[in-house]
Motif scaffolding. Structure first.
Motif, PDB file in Angstrom:
ATOM      1  N   VAL A 143       0.777   8.205  16.327  1.00  8.95           N
ATOM      2  CA  VAL A 143       1.682   8.119  17.479  1.00  8.95           C
ATOM      3  C   VAL A 143       2.666   7.763  16.788  1.00  8.95           C
ATOM      4  O   VAL A 143       2.823   6.815  16.800  1.00  8.95           O
ATOM      5  CB  VAL A 143       0.515   8.083  18.584  1.00  8.95           C
ATOM      6  CG1 VAL A 143       1.156   7.871  20.095  1.00  8.95           C
ATOM      7  CG2 VAL A 143      -0.933   8.172  18.825  1.00  8.95           C
ATOM      8  N   LEU A 144       3.099   8.941  17.337  1.00  7.45           N
ATOM      9  CA  LEU A 144       5.490   8.261  17.288  1.00  7.45           C
ATOM     10  C   LEU A 144       5.604   8.591  18.826  1.00  7.45           C
ATOM     11  O   LEU A 144       5.475   9.293  19.180  1.00  7.45           O
ATOM     12  CB  LEU A 144       6.179   8.935  16.287  1.00  7.45           C
ATOM     13  CG  LEU A 144       7.253   9.241  15.823  1.00  7.45           C
ATOM     14  CD1 LEU A 144       7.547   7.596  15.589  1.00  7.45           C
ATOM     15  CD2 LEU A 144       8.023   9.919  15.311  1.00  7.45           C
ATOM     16  N   GLY A 145       6.138   7.034  19.344  1.00  7.96           N
ATOM     17  CA  GLY A 145       6.422   6.902  20.226  1.00  7.96           C
ATOM     18  C   GLY A 145       7.656   7.523  19.691  1.00  7.96           C
ATOM     19  O   GLY A 145       9.109   6.740  19.235  1.00  7.96           O
ATOM     20  N   VAL A 146       9.089   8.183  21.193  1.00  7.94           N
ATOM     21  CA  VAL A 146      10.116   8.764  20.413  1.00  7.94           C
ATOM     22  C   VAL A 146      11.318   8.370  21.902  1.00  7.94           C
ATOM     23  O   VAL A 146      10.327   8.422  22.764  1.00  7.94           O
ATOM     24  CB  VAL A 146      10.375   9.703  20.441  1.00  7.94           C
ATOM     25  CG1 VAL A 146      11.982  10.227  19.917  1.00  7.94           C
ATOM     26  CG2 VAL A 146      10.517  10.419  19.046  1.00  7.94           C
ATOM     27  N   THR A 178      -2.106   5.807  11.960  1.00  5.31           N
ATOM     28  CA  THR A 178      -1.421   5.013  10.444  1.00  5.31           C
ATOM     29  C   THR A 178      -0.357   5.307  11.495  1.00  5.31           C
ATOM     30  O   THR A 178       1.053   5.852  11.598  1.00  5.31           O
ATOM     31  CB  THR A 178      -1.959   6.223   9.450  1.00  5.31           C
ATOM     32  OG1 THR A 178      -1.931   7.148  10.326  1.00  5.31           O
ATOM     33  CG2 THR A 178      -4.011   5.587   9.705  1.00  5.31           C
ATOM     34  N   THR A 179       1.156   5.440   9.949  1.00  4.15           N
ATOM     35  CA  THR A 179       2.055   5.375   9.112  1.00  4.15           C
ATOM     36  C   THR A 179       3.010   6.923   9.819  1.00  4.15           C
ATOM     37  O   THR A 179       2.559   7.706   9.162  1.00  4.15           O
ATOM     38  CB  THR A 179       2.599   4.566   8.416  1.00  4.15           C
ATOM     39  OG1 THR A 179       1.887   3.506   8.017  1.00  4.15           O
ATOM     40  CG2 THR A 179       3.403   3.915   7.872  1.00  4.15           C
ATOM     41  N   PRO A 180       3.720   6.844  11.047  1.00  5.04           N
ATOM     42  CA  PRO A 180       4.541   8.509  10.833  1.00  5.04           C
ATOM     43  C   PRO A 180       5.517   7.847   9.881  1.00  5.04           C
ATOM     44  O   PRO A 180       6.589   7.224   9.744  1.00  5.04           O
ATOM     45  CB  PRO A 180       3.917   8.599  12.500  1.00  5.04           C
ATOM     46  CG  PRO A 180       4.353   6.838  13.437  1.00  5.04           C
ATOM     47  CD  PRO A 180       3.224   6.457  12.078  1.00  5.04           C
ATOM     48  N   GLY A 181       6.821   8.934   9.246  1.00  2.13           N
ATOM     49  CA  GLY A 181       7.238   8.897   9.311  1.00  2.13           C
ATOM     50  C   GLY A 181       8.833  10.432  10.015  1.00  2.13           C
ATOM     51  O   GLY A 181       8.310  11.190  10.550  1.00  2.13           O
ATOM     52  N   TRP A 195       1.870   9.107   4.040  1.00  2.00           N
ATOM     53  CA  TRP A 195       0.684   7.897   3.238  1.00  2.00           C
ATOM     54  C   TRP A 195      -0.548   8.341   3.920  1.00  2.00           C
ATOM     55  O   TRP A 195      -1.390   7.756   2.474  1.00  2.00           O
ATOM     56  CB  TRP A 195       1.467   6.920   3.619  1.00  2.00           C
ATOM     57  CG  TRP A 195       2.967   6.422   3.556  1.00  2.00           C
ATOM     58  CD1 TRP A 195       3.452   7.289   1.903  1.00  2.00           C
ATOM     59  CD2 TRP A 195       4.589   6.659   4.033  1.00  2.00           C
ATOM     60  NE1 TRP A 195       4.689   6.477   1.948  1.00  2.00           N
ATOM     61  CE2 TRP A 195       4.994   6.678   3.500  1.00  2.00           C
ATOM     62  CE3 TRP A 195       4.335   6.290   5.784  1.00  2.00           C
ATOM     63  CZ2 TRP A 195       6.752   6.684   3.888  1.00  2.00           C
ATOM     64  CZ3 TRP A 195       5.436   6.564   6.448  1.00  2.00           C
ATOM     65  CH2 TRP A 195       6.669   6.769   5.368  1.00  2.00           C
ATOM     66  N   ARG A 196      -0.723   8.708   4.644  1.00  2.00           N
ATOM     67  CA  ARG A 196      -2.684   8.244   4.473  1.00  2.00           C
ATOM     68  C   ARG A 196      -2.731  10.007   4.783  1.00  2.00           C
ATOM     69  O   ARG A 196      -4.364   9.979   5.171  1.00  2.00           O
ATOM     70  CB  ARG A 196      -3.342   7.091   5.950  1.00  2.00           C
ATOM     71  CG  ARG A 196      -2.170   5.924   5.381  1.00  2.00           C
ATOM     72  CD  ARG A 196      -2.325   4.703   6.521  1.00  2.00           C
ATOM     73  NE  ARG A 196      -1.921   3.414   5.744  1.00  2.00           N
ATOM     74  CZ  ARG A 196      -2.082   2.681   6.332  1.00  2.00           C
ATOM     75  NH1 ARG A 196      -2.034   2.440   8.000  1.00  2.00           N
ATOM     76  NH2 ARG A 196      -1.301   1.048   5.414  1.00  2.00           N
TER      77      ARG A 196
END
Length: 190
Positions: A127-130, A175-178, A121-122
């Motif tokens: 950062v994506l937490g898992v 921003t938005t992680p997918g 999207w951007r």
């Protein structure tokens, strides 16, 4: 009267536990302890409402999280569905991850979670937490942060026999992680 009501509740719980154990014990041996992600590719849009521009509102089938935005999953135009982690998780005022309980390991195992990360999207830093959790205690067995698009894995080296496993994703900053193609596997320890 109180004693008979208590005995009735104890009997009900005992019957429920016996039925649950019987149902579990009658599963084929290869199904016991097998972990699986439901709707890991997000293509089951059951319960979601189609919005403009390829977006769908509502939580993806099989997943738990924050339900407060209408931009939760997106069809990229090629038929590929991507989950928008930032709209279905939050880090404040309270922490809520996008989660799913994926089963129980029957023997001590190594558990590996594999997933695709995109930033469609951007195209800016994210950062994506898992995490892989003990589903009963919500204590992470392992966790990590990812800041690049691509296929990634997270591994819990030792998960004790009988542990119910849950997976979780959240967007702590940027921003938005997918996410897409979420899979889990367990390998018995030798």
């Amino acid at each position: 009267m109180k004693i008979s009501m208590m005995n009735s509740k104890v009997l009900t719980i005992s019957v429920f536990m016996a039925v649950a154990f019987t149902a579990w014990s009658e599963k084929p041996k290869e199904e016991k302890g097998k972990l699986a992600v439901k709707n890991g590719d997000f293509t089951d849009l059951t319960g979601q409402q189609e919005m403009p521009n390829g977006w769908y509102a509502g939580l993806p089938f099989g997943w738990q999280g924050v339900l407060g935005d209408t931009s939760n999953v997106w069809n990229d135009g090629t038929g590929n569905i991507i989950a928008n982690v930032s709209t279905m998780s939050q880090v404040s005022p309270s922490f809520v991850a996008l989660t799913q309980e994926v089963g129980m390991v029957s023997v001590s195992s190594e558990v590996t979670l594999t997933f695709d990360v995109s930033d469609p999207w951007r195209a800016q830093p994210f950062v994506l937490g898992v995490a892989i959790y003990d589903a009963v205690t919500d204590v992470p067995l392992t966790k990590g942060e990812f800041d690049q698009a691509g296929t990634h894995s997270l591994k819990a080296d030792i998960v004790a026999a009988g542990t119910r496993v849950k997976i979780g994703f959240w967007a702590p900053k940027g921003t938005t992680p997918g996410i897409d193609n979420v899979k889990i596997e367990s390998k018995p320890l030798k």
